[in-house]
Design a protein around this motif. Structure first.
Motif, short mmCIF file in Angstrom:
data_model
loop_
_atom_site.label_atom_id
_atom_site.label_comp_id
_atom_site.label_asym_id
_atom_site.label_seq_id
_atom_site.Cartn_x
_atom_site.Cartn_y
_atom_site.Cartn_z
N ASP A 142 7.55 -8.70 -2.21
CA ASP A 142 7.10 -7.35 -2.55
C ASP A 142 6.71 -7.28 -4.03
O ASP A 142 7.14 -8.10 -4.84
N GLN A 143 5.90 -6.27 -4.33
CA GLN A 143 5.44 -6.08 -5.70
C GLN A 143 5.82 -4.69 -6.20
O GLN A 143 5.75 -3.72 -5.45
N ILE A 144 6.22 -4.64 -7.45
CA ILE A 144 6.46 -3.37 -8.13
C ILE A 144 5.57 -3.36 -9.36
O ILE A 144 5.62 -4.29 -10.17
N TRP A 145 4.74 -2.35 -9.46
CA TRP A 145 3.85 -2.29 -10.62
C TRP A 145 3.81 -0.89 -11.20
O TRP A 145 4.09 0.10 -10.52
N ARG A 194 3.58 -3.94 -0.51
CA ARG A 194 3.87 -5.12 0.30
C ARG A 194 2.60 -5.54 1.02
O ARG A 194 2.00 -4.76 1.75
N ASN A 195 2.18 -6.78 0.76
CA ASN A 195 0.96 -7.32 1.38
C ASN A 195 -0.24 -6.42 1.14
O ASN A 195 -1.08 -6.20 2.03
N GLY A 196 -0.32 -5.86 -0.07
CA GLY A 196 -1.46 -5.03 -0.43
C GLY A 196 -1.38 -3.60 0.05
O GLY A 196 -2.27 -2.79 -0.24
N GLU A 197 -0.33 -3.26 0.79
CA GLU A 197 -0.18 -1.89 1.30
C GLU A 197 0.89 -1.15 0.50
O GLU A 197 1.92 -1.71 0.13
N GLU A 198 0.60 0.12 0.25
CA GLU A 198 1.51 0.96 -0.53
C GLU A 198 2.71 1.37 0.32
O GLU A 198 2.57 1.94 1.39
#
Length: 240
Positions: free
Chosen positions: A194-197, A166-170
């Motif tokens: 949010d990002q899921i990679w 989220r916002n570049g933070e893990e």
């Protein structure tokens, strides 16, 4: 159960080109957007629509309506609907949106009461997925539902290597327990944006191919060298 069968049969009668599987999938969307979804959520804020997210509209059992689908909300809080154009939606409640649609699209609604509206959040699935990209999803969906939208990971162990950012933070680099729980995105705490990679499989390069071929090439080169040495020694012995 009778209600499920009735809805599916209604879809098939109204649109014969729709298969039973498509009808069942359409009903699943109706269930999420209807009684099993937004209208039963007591925690929904009065104004649930947020800039950058989307709004899902369903007019089932009318599967051919141009109103069915997800409509993005721009950064100013406006959504562009067919015919009427842009309206500011971030200061409207779900019921106010329904009233607006029923008033302005009265001639296009088969059953004005069969109208379901709900907000959807945006999540990015990046890296080693079959179809990486930005997706609008129901916050009541599970992680399994979200990953399925992207076609799943490219490699089998990719499910165990997923990261949540989220916002570049893990947020976490181990989603295994969250998958096992099967909890909704809302309960997990996943928010819009949010990002899921998951890591992509190693790309093949020229040097990767060379590294794989080199042992075999070395083996055959050694055989050729031994054969040539044998021929040379044999020739020298015969010439004496």
């Amino acid at each position: 159960m009778k209600k499920i069968i009735s809805v599916v049969l209604c879809i098939l009668i109204l649109n014969p080109s729709v298969s039973i599987i498509q009808a069942a999938e359409t009903f699943s969307a109706w269930a999420l957007t209807g009684e099993a979804g937004l209208d039963k959520d007591p925690d929904l804020p009065q104004h649930p629509f947020t800039p950058g997210d989307g709004i899902l509209i369903s007019t089932l059992p009318d599967t051919s309506s141009f109103l069915n689908g997800i409509f993005p909300i721009d950064d100013r809080g406006y959504v562009e609907l067919p015919i009427t154009g842009k309206i500011r939606i971030t200061n409207m409640s779900v019921e106010e949106v329904k009233k607006y649609i029923r008033t302005n699209f009265v001639n296009y609604l088969g059953d004005p009461e069969a109208l379901y509206v709900k907000p959807v959040i945006r999540i990015s699935l990046l890296g080693g997925f079959q179809r990486p990209g930005l997706y609008y999803v129901d916050y009541q969906s599970s992680l399994w539902d979200v990953v399925r939208l992207a076609g799943g990971p490219l490699k089998e162990e990719g499910i165990y290597e997923m990261h949540w950012q989220r916002n570049g933070e893990e947020k976490t680099d181990d989603l295994t327990q969250l998958f096992e729980r099967g909890a909704s995105l809302k309960k997990i705490g996943i928010k819009s944006g949010d990002q899921i990679w998951t890591p992509s499989p190693d790309a093949r390069t020229f040097w990767t191919t060379v590294a794989e071929v080199m042992p075999m090439l070395t083996f055959f080169t050694t055989l050729v060298y031994l054969y040539m040495t044998y021929r040379r020694d044999t020739f020298l012995m015969q010439s004496r």
